[in-house]
Scaffold this motif. Sequence first.
Motif, PDB file in Angstrom:
ATOM      1  N   ASP A 235       0.805  -1.229   0.000  1.00 22.01           N
ATOM      2  CA  ASP A 235       0.000   0.000   0.000  1.00 22.01           C
ATOM      3  C   ASP A 235       0.840   1.282   0.000  1.00 22.01           C
ATOM      4  O   ASP A 235       0.323   2.367  -0.256  1.00 22.01           O
ATOM      5  N   GLU A 236       2.110   1.155   0.370  1.00 21.77           N
ATOM      6  CA  GLU A 236       2.995   2.328   0.352  1.00 21.77           C
ATOM      7  C   GLU A 236       4.436   1.854   0.207  1.00 21.77           C
ATOM      8  O   GLU A 236       4.794   0.798   0.742  1.00 21.77           O
ATOM      9  N   VAL A 237       5.208   2.624  -0.552  1.00 25.55           N
ATOM     10  CA  VAL A 237       6.641   2.327  -0.681  1.00 25.55           C
ATOM     11  C   VAL A 237       7.415   3.626  -0.458  1.00 25.55           C
ATOM     12  O   VAL A 237       7.072   4.660  -1.040  1.00 25.55           O
ATOM     13  N   VAL A 238       8.428   3.544   0.395  1.00 24.94           N
ATOM     14  CA  VAL A 238       9.334   4.671   0.604  1.00 24.94           C
ATOM     15  C   VAL A 238      10.741   4.215   0.196  1.00 24.94           C
ATOM     16  O   VAL A 238      11.225   3.196   0.705  1.00 24.94           O
ATOM     17  N   VAL A 239      11.347   4.940  -0.746  1.00 24.52           N
ATOM     18  CA  VAL A 239      12.737   4.634  -1.121  1.00 24.52           C
ATOM     19  C   VAL A 239      13.621   5.654  -0.406  1.00 24.52           C
ATOM     20  O   VAL A 239      13.584   6.848  -0.712  1.00 24.52           O
ATOM     21  N   VAL A 240      14.352   5.167   0.579  1.00 25.63           N
ATOM     22  CA  VAL A 240      15.131   6.046   1.454  1.00 25.63           C
ATOM     23  C   VAL A 240      16.443   6.433   0.754  1.00 25.63           C
ATOM     24  O   VAL A 240      17.194   5.579   0.296  1.00 25.63           O
ATOM     25  N   ASP A 241      16.671   7.732   0.702  1.00 17.56           N
ATOM     26  CA  ASP A 241      17.846   8.253  -0.019  1.00 17.56           C
ATOM     27  C   ASP A 241      18.278   9.555   0.643  1.00 17.56           C
ATOM     28  O   ASP A 241      17.440  10.408   0.953  1.00 17.56           O
ATOM     29  N   ASP A 242      19.562   9.709   0.828  1.00 17.67           N
ATOM     30  CA  ASP A 242      20.077  10.947   1.419  1.00 17.67           C
ATOM     31  C   ASP A 242      19.798  12.150   0.529  1.00 17.67           C
ATOM     32  O   ASP A 242      19.665  13.266   1.005  1.00 17.67           O
ATOM     33  N   HIS A 243      19.669  11.930  -0.758  1.00 20.63           N
ATOM     34  CA  HIS A 243      19.482  13.061  -1.672  1.00 20.63           C
ATOM     35  C   HIS A 243      18.004  13.342  -1.908  1.00 20.63           C
ATOM     36  O   HIS A 243      17.527  14.423  -1.611  1.00 20.63           O
ATOM     37  N   ILE A 244      17.280  12.362  -2.474  1.00 18.87           N
ATOM     38  CA  ILE A 244      15.843  12.552  -2.721  1.00 18.87           C
ATOM     39  C   ILE A 244      15.109  11.269  -2.313  1.00 18.87           C
ATOM     40  O   ILE A 244      15.168  10.258  -3.016  1.00 18.87           O
ATOM     41  N   THR A 245      14.439  11.312  -1.181  1.00 14.34           N
ATOM     42  CA  THR A 245      13.648  10.161  -0.749  1.00 14.34           C
ATOM     43  C   THR A 245      12.306  10.179  -1.496  1.00 14.34           C
ATOM     44  O   THR A 245      11.668  11.234  -1.619  1.00 14.34           O
ATOM     45  N   GLY A 246      11.900   9.038  -1.995  1.00 18.09           N
ATOM     46  CA  GLY A 246      10.671   8.946  -2.783  1.00 18.09           C
ATOM     47  C   GLY A 246       9.558   8.234  -2.029  1.00 18.09           C
ATOM     48  O   GLY A 246       9.810   7.281  -1.282  1.00 18.09           O
ATOM     49  N   VAL A 247       8.319   8.703  -2.230  1.00 17.79           N
ATOM     50  CA  VAL A 247       7.135   8.100  -1.601  1.00 17.79           C
ATOM     51  C   VAL A 247       6.124   7.841  -2.711  1.00 17.79           C
ATOM     52  O   VAL A 247       5.631   8.776  -3.356  1.00 17.79           O
ATOM     53  N   VAL A 248       5.802   6.576  -2.938  1.00 13.67           N
ATOM     54  CA  VAL A 248       5.062   6.236  -4.156  1.00 13.67           C
ATOM     55  C   VAL A 248       3.637   6.815  -4.200  1.00 13.67           C
ATOM     56  O   VAL A 248       3.177   7.251  -5.252  1.00 13.67           O
ATOM     57  N   SER A 249       2.941   6.850  -3.067  1.00 19.17           N
ATOM     58  CA  SER A 249       1.542   7.305  -3.111  1.00 19.17           C
ATOM     59  C   SER A 249       1.437   8.782  -3.462  1.00 19.17           C
ATOM     60  O   SER A 249       0.424   9.240  -3.992  1.00 19.17           O
ATOM     61  N   GLU A 250       2.495   9.556  -3.139  1.00 21.69           N
ATOM     62  CA  GLU A 250       2.464  11.000  -3.405  1.00 21.69           C
ATOM     63  C   GLU A 250       3.165  11.365  -4.710  1.00 21.69           C
ATOM     64  O   GLU A 250       2.932  12.428  -5.272  1.00 21.69           O
ATOM     65  N   HIS A 251       4.049  10.479  -5.156  1.00 25.40           N
ATOM     66  CA  HIS A 251       4.905  10.750  -6.322  1.00 25.40           C
ATOM     67  C   HIS A 251       4.069  10.784  -7.592  1.00 25.40           C
ATOM     68  O   HIS A 251       3.046  10.098  -7.710  1.00 25.40           O
ATOM     69  N   GLN A 252       4.509  11.538  -8.551  1.00 31.29           N
ATOM     70  CA  GLN A 252       3.776  11.654  -9.818  1.00 31.29           C
ATOM     71  C   GLN A 252       3.596  10.291 -10.473  1.00 31.29           C
ATOM     72  O   GLN A 252       2.553  10.009 -11.071  1.00 31.29           O
TER      73      GLN A 252
END
Length: 476
Positions: A235-252
């Motif tokens: 239901d949700e994925v967070v890709v943890v990154d020091d530069h740009i962390t991504g969150v799939v439900s909010e991401h384009q």
Amino acid sequence: MTDTPEKIRCDACPVMCYIAPGQTGACDRYANEAGRIVRTDPVVMLSHSVEAGGRIVPFAARDWDGTPVPADAFVTGIGSGTTYPDYKPAPFIVASQVQGADMVTVVTEAIFSYCGVKVKIDTDRFLGPEGAVVRVQGEPIGHVTTAEYGSQMLSLGGVHHLTGGTKAEGRVTCAAMLALCNGEAVELAIDGGSTLVVQAGQAPIVDGVRERRMRVGCGSATIGMFAVQWQGLVDEVVVVDDHITGVVSEHQAGKVIGWPPSGIRIKGHRSTPGRYFKVSEPGQGWGGTRLTDPLEILGDWNPKKGARPGLRLLMVSTTGEQYAYYVLDDALRPVPQDLPESLKKSVELIDENCEPSLCTVLFVGGAGGSLRAGVAKNPVRLTQSVQGGVTRLTSGGAETFVWPGGGITFMVDVTRLPKGAFGYVPTPALVAPLEFTLPRADYLAMGGHADSIRTLDQSMAEGGEYPTAARVAPWP
Ligand code: SF4
């Protein structure tokens, strides 16, 4: 010219060693052999028609067995000798025919006081702050520069470390650059950061751990690449990154495929939807952050925006090396669970899409100085010709990138040169091979040393100023 009957002077660099019979000078590149100065390494010639291993062919040999040098042999600067102090033509100026066109290749070994090494290290791990000093044996030899996509960059050497500091700094800087350029491993220590072992073409070793993978992309890019693979499985994925962390439900990427909101809240600097900066500090943990527990970056879940008990959450790093799976309990707290089989593939896919982590070493030198006089009597014409794309500059036969703008500042990947192509002199400075290839007519027009142009056969029959032999080897 001699100071004693036995010793003779080498004038191939400003050190001007007096060398006793049977001995080499300070750089080991020249020796006194029976009362004459010789270059200790053979000139390297590259040929497409030679099998692995190559063979040694003597110059100017009366007892030569007659085995001809391949007609396609390309004379490199390696072992050719220098033009220093630059009043004389380059050691080899070789005429050739390329597809019917008359060409000339001017070959020399150049002494570089102005040179450096750029090192690209494929790792997410924090090596040290930008601008931090890089040391070898405690001596400063360069600094950490801008991080690039998936890589940390170092800028080493340069004239200020070679000649502008203490003697020890110059000596250590020169030795470290020489080792890196010749493909050897060098241990570096970064102020306020890591200790690492760097070797061209090999994986870096950061604080004793050999790096394995280069990131697949930033957290946002990873979301873009794999959102579809995760849809329906979690239901949700967070890709943890020091530069740009991504969150799939909010991401384009999530929006486009109809991913519903999850009520997640990320503690970080929101850039654009589903892309967060500064979720942590740089470090050796998840995605180049200092995190060992990724839950540290999550705030309270919002039930009004989709959070609910049973919601499934995948957190993963940019290399897929670290991952964790959680399910929200009745109080909307993430509870760790085993990663379901169905999601394992997607994590493995991130890992599979990561390229092997490597160190890349580029030598950077300024060939715009006096060595140009060994090529042409009007040196600026050579600069103009290189900048205009008429003259092709190679280093040990390897392609170079020549920076636009003034001078002949070039970069070359050191793994493209034959082994041991670089040398040094104790001024201190590095020695690198150079070859300038251009049409004969253009060479003559720029004031080239017409009287010194020889064919390959003539070069073999007469030899160079110093060398005694050539090694004919296959192109690397
Ligand atoms: S350091 Fe090497 S090149 Fe320089 S003078 Fe001595 S032997 Fe010759």
